[in-house]
Design an enzyme around this catalytic site. Structure first.
Site, PDB file in Angstrom:
ATOM      1  N   TYR A  50       0.843  -1.204   0.000  1.00 46.41           N
ATOM      2  CA  TYR A  50       0.000   0.000   0.000  1.00 46.41           C
ATOM      3  C   TYR A  50       0.879   1.255   0.000  1.00 46.41           C
ATOM      4  O   TYR A  50       0.614   2.229  -0.716  1.00 46.41           O
ATOM      5  CB  TYR A  50      -0.935  -0.007   1.223  1.00 46.41           C
ATOM      6  CG  TYR A  50      -1.598   1.323   1.426  1.00 46.41           C
ATOM      7  CD1 TYR A  50      -2.514   1.808   0.481  1.00 46.41           C
ATOM      8  CD2 TYR A  50      -1.291   2.124   2.522  1.00 46.41           C
ATOM      9  CE1 TYR A  50      -3.103   3.055   0.637  1.00 46.41           C
ATOM     10  CE2 TYR A  50      -1.875   3.364   2.679  1.00 46.41           C
ATOM     11  CZ  TYR A  50      -2.779   3.833   1.732  1.00 46.41           C
ATOM     12  OH  TYR A  50      -3.351   5.068   1.873  1.00 46.41           O
ATOM     13  N   SER A 132      -3.455  13.627   7.169  1.00 43.75           N
ATOM     14  CA  SER A 132      -4.372  13.172   6.123  1.00 43.75           C
ATOM     15  C   SER A 132      -5.815  13.042   6.627  1.00 43.75           C
ATOM     16  O   SER A 132      -6.053  12.674   7.775  1.00 43.75           O
ATOM     17  CB  SER A 132      -3.882  11.799   5.638  1.00 43.75           C
ATOM     18  OG  SER A 132      -4.871  11.177   4.854  1.00 43.75           O
ATOM     19  N   TYR A 155      -9.719  15.384   1.479  1.00 46.52           N
ATOM     20  CA  TYR A 155     -10.336  14.820   0.280  1.00 46.52           C
ATOM     21  C   TYR A 155     -11.773  15.334   0.291  1.00 46.52           C
ATOM     22  O   TYR A 155     -12.499  15.067   1.252  1.00 46.52           O
ATOM     23  CB  TYR A 155     -10.371  13.294   0.337  1.00 46.52           C
ATOM     24  CG  TYR A 155      -9.046  12.630   0.083  1.00 46.52           C
ATOM     25  CD1 TYR A 155      -8.388  12.809  -1.126  1.00 46.52           C
ATOM     26  CD2 TYR A 155      -8.460  11.823   1.046  1.00 46.52           C
ATOM     27  CE1 TYR A 155      -7.166  12.195  -1.364  1.00 46.52           C
ATOM     28  CE2 TYR A 155      -7.235  11.210   0.812  1.00 46.52           C
ATOM     29  CZ  TYR A 155      -6.606  11.409  -0.400  1.00 46.52           C
ATOM     30  OH  TYR A 155      -5.400  10.808  -0.636  1.00 46.52           O
ATOM     31  N   THR A 181      -6.473  18.136  -1.623  1.00 46.14           N
ATOM     32  CA  THR A 181      -5.871  17.267  -2.644  1.00 46.14           C
ATOM     33  C   THR A 181      -6.802  17.145  -3.842  1.00 46.14           C
ATOM     34  O   THR A 181      -7.938  16.683  -3.701  1.00 46.14           O
ATOM     35  CB  THR A 181      -5.605  15.861  -2.050  1.00 46.14           C
ATOM     36  OG1 THR A 181      -4.689  16.010  -0.966  1.00 46.14           O
ATOM     37  CG2 THR A 181      -5.009  14.928  -3.093  1.00 46.14           C
ATOM     38  N   ARG A 190      -3.752   0.828  -8.977  1.00 49.14           N
ATOM     39  CA  ARG A 190      -2.577   0.522  -8.152  1.00 49.14           C
ATOM     40  C   ARG A 190      -2.217  -0.955  -8.211  1.00 49.14           C
ATOM     41  O   ARG A 190      -2.594  -1.740  -7.346  1.00 49.14           O
ATOM     42  CB  ARG A 190      -2.837   1.006  -6.731  1.00 49.14           C
ATOM     43  CG  ARG A 190      -3.055   2.513  -6.732  1.00 49.14           C
ATOM     44  CD  ARG A 190      -3.301   3.071  -5.383  1.00 49.14           C
ATOM     45  NE  ARG A 190      -3.331   4.529  -5.455  1.00 49.14           N
ATOM     46  CZ  ARG A 190      -3.461   5.317  -4.419  1.00 49.14           C
ATOM     47  NH1 ARG A 190      -3.568   4.803  -3.203  1.00 49.14           N
ATOM     48  NH2 ARG A 190      -3.468   6.623  -4.555  1.00 49.14           N
ATOM     49  N   LYS A 256      -3.287  20.991  -3.527  1.00 47.01           N
ATOM     50  CA  LYS A 256      -2.221  19.989  -3.691  1.00 47.01           C
ATOM     51  C   LYS A 256      -2.544  19.087  -4.874  1.00 47.01           C
ATOM     52  O   LYS A 256      -3.653  18.543  -4.957  1.00 47.01           O
ATOM     53  CB  LYS A 256      -2.114  19.145  -2.413  1.00 47.01           C
ATOM     54  CG  LYS A 256      -1.107  18.008  -2.473  1.00 47.01           C
ATOM     55  CD  LYS A 256      -0.926  17.403  -1.080  1.00 47.01           C
ATOM     56  CE  LYS A 256       0.078  16.277  -1.074  1.00 47.01           C
ATOM     57  NZ  LYS A 256      -0.449  15.028  -1.618  1.00 47.01           N
ATOM     58  N   HIS A 280       0.861  12.959  -6.161  1.00 37.22           N
ATOM     59  CA  HIS A 280       0.432  12.001  -5.141  1.00 37.22           C
ATOM     60  C   HIS A 280       1.477  10.880  -5.001  1.00 37.22           C
ATOM     61  O   HIS A 280       1.134   9.701  -4.875  1.00 37.22           O
ATOM     62  CB  HIS A 280      -0.929  11.415  -5.506  1.00 37.22           C
ATOM     63  CG  HIS A 280      -1.807  11.149  -4.329  1.00 37.22           C
ATOM     64  ND1 HIS A 280      -2.880  11.924  -3.987  1.00 37.22           N
ATOM     65  CD2 HIS A 280      -1.753  10.172  -3.396  1.00 37.22           C
ATOM     66  CE1 HIS A 280      -3.462  11.430  -2.908  1.00 37.22           C
ATOM     67  NE2 HIS A 280      -2.791  10.357  -2.518  1.00 37.22           N
TER      68      HIS A 280
HETATM   69  C1  GLV Z   1      -3.978   8.039  -0.088  1.00 37.12           C
HETATM   70  O1  GLV Z   1      -3.711   9.197  -0.033  1.00 37.12           O
HETATM   71  C2  GLV Z   1      -3.341   7.144  -0.984  1.00 37.12           C
HETATM   72  O2  GLV Z   1      -2.570   7.572  -1.824  1.00 37.12           O
HETATM   73  O3  GLV Z   1      -3.620   5.952  -0.866  1.00 37.12           O
END
Ligand code: GLV
Length: 388
Positions: A50, A132, A155, A181, A190, A256, A280
């Site tokens: 992660y 965050s 967020y 953000t 991902r 951001k 990010h």
């Molecule tokens: C959260 O900010 C992420 O990038 O998982």
């Protein structure tokens, strides 16, 4: 040594074998990258994945760091550098250095003390910290540990009323700056995270539940909010949201995730108080552009109207120096302090801060810069011959 002498760069394999293998304590780390292997060892694969993941092929993630190798220093000689001063002012607050801790979520996935350990380290080092939205500790508790209100990252939730509540809560907790953000509004792919999760023999759902909103339900900042159907993604948002956010809060609004001159210009027109050039940590879209490559056009468009900061790929004091030379007012780190946190908790984060500060001070002295304003475009050049 023969092998090292023959190698132009210490390969990752050599680094692992020689330096980062079994750090007995944070003091053994020679640079922040030594903590990466220690973190990998300390964490279950899914949690390390992660943290480590970029998107698609992780090319932008890698480019963020590699691009710094294409910027060279232009050191000036015979300057009296016995005293160097790294002080940096942001929104009328003075910090010891221009290095700040980026908002990184889920820190209890990396160490049982999570954001509390980070806050303690940041407090001990008098270092700027941003928290965050998806923190695993509530902002009020982090502020208590930090000894002052942190910057709060937002967020803007798909349910706008949730975003409003988060802003109200950060405001009430005294946070001076809202970091909004905007680079992850429409989703990200991902793969590294998914691949590493498959290596993990534990059942993720045991801790994380089944539904997609359950991850918000467990986050302290969402306590008492109706998160049914809610998500941190919000693909419908437009620039009008800047005005809506500004009307909601007395906090300074830093946007951001800006990477282009066009958006930098819009930030200024819409009344943003600052910009963080960010992709990010290479986890948004696979743009292929490093943030340090985006920084000059953003700085040029902003023309000094508001502070421009940058994050992504910073691993050395020289990287910080290069970013400052190209116009950043402050420079954020993410993974390096998470590696320190995962490996050694608060002490690891402190050592990461110390290492980067010491490296920055050293390169400033060697380049003849006695203070941050003395680092400028002429301090660097691109390796293809372009001026800094
Ligand atoms: C959260 O900010 C992420 O990038 O998982």
């Amino acid at each position: 040594m023969q092998f090292l002498a023959g190698s132009p760069l210490l390969s990752p394999a050599a680094r692992t074998a020689w330096a980062a293998d079994d750090l007995a304590g944070p003091q053994d780390a020679l640079d922040v990258m030594d903590f990466e292997e220690a973190a990998r060892k300390a964490l279950p694969p899914a949690h390390f994945g992660y943290m480590a993941t970029g998107v698609d092929d992780d090319a932008t993630l890698k480019r963020n760091h590699e691009a710094y190798q294409h910027i060279q220093l232009r050191p000036r000689r015979l300057v009296d550098v016995r005293q160097t001063d790294m002080r940096t002012e942001l929104f009328a607050t003075a910090w010891d250095t221009p290095i700040f801790l980026c908002p990184c979520g889920s820190q209890r996935a990396f160490h049982s003390d999570g954001e509390l350990a980070t806050a303690r380290a940041a407090r001990a080092k008098r270092n700027l910290m941003a928290l965050s939205t998806v923190s695993t500790i509530a902002v009020e508790d982090v502020n208590r540990e930090y000894g002052a209100p942190v910057w709060f990252q937002l967020y803007a939730n798909s349910k706008w009323e949730i975003a409003e509540k988060l802003v109200e809560r950060a405001d009430a907790a005294g946070c001076p700056v809202l970091v909004w953000t905007v680079d992850l509004l429409a989703g990200s792919n991902r793969e590294t995270q998914t691949r590493m999760r498959r290596l993990d023999d534990r059942q993720c759902t045991t801790c994380h539940g089944q539904e997609s909103t359950s991850s918000l339900r467990r986050r302290p900042m969402f306590a008492g909010l109706d998160v049914t159907g809610a998500s941190n993604s919000n693909p419908g948002l437009t620039w009008d949201a800047v005005d809506r956010l500004k009307k909601l809060t007395r906090m300074k609004l830093v946007i951001k995730g800006i990477e282009t001159r066009e958006d930098a210009q819009l930030c200024c027109e819409r009344g943003a108080d600052g910009i963080i050039v960010s992709n990010h940590g290479g986890r948004a879209e696979e743009s292929g552009r490093a943030t340090i490559e985006c920084l000059p056009e953003v700085v040029e468009a902003v023309r000094g109207r508001i502070p421009v900061m940058v994050d992504g790929g910073i691993r050395r004091g020289t990287d910080v120096f290069k970013a400052l030379a190209l116009g950043a007012k402050a420079v954020g780190i993410g993974r390096p302090y998470l590696w320190g946190l995962a490996a050694f908790g608060q002490a690891g984060v402190e050592r990461v801060i110390d290492l980067l500060r010491a490296e920055l001070a050293l390169v400033m002295r060697q380049c003849g810069a006695r203070s941050i304003p003395e680092i400028g475009r002429s301090s660097v050049m691109w390796s293809d011959g372009r001026r800094g």
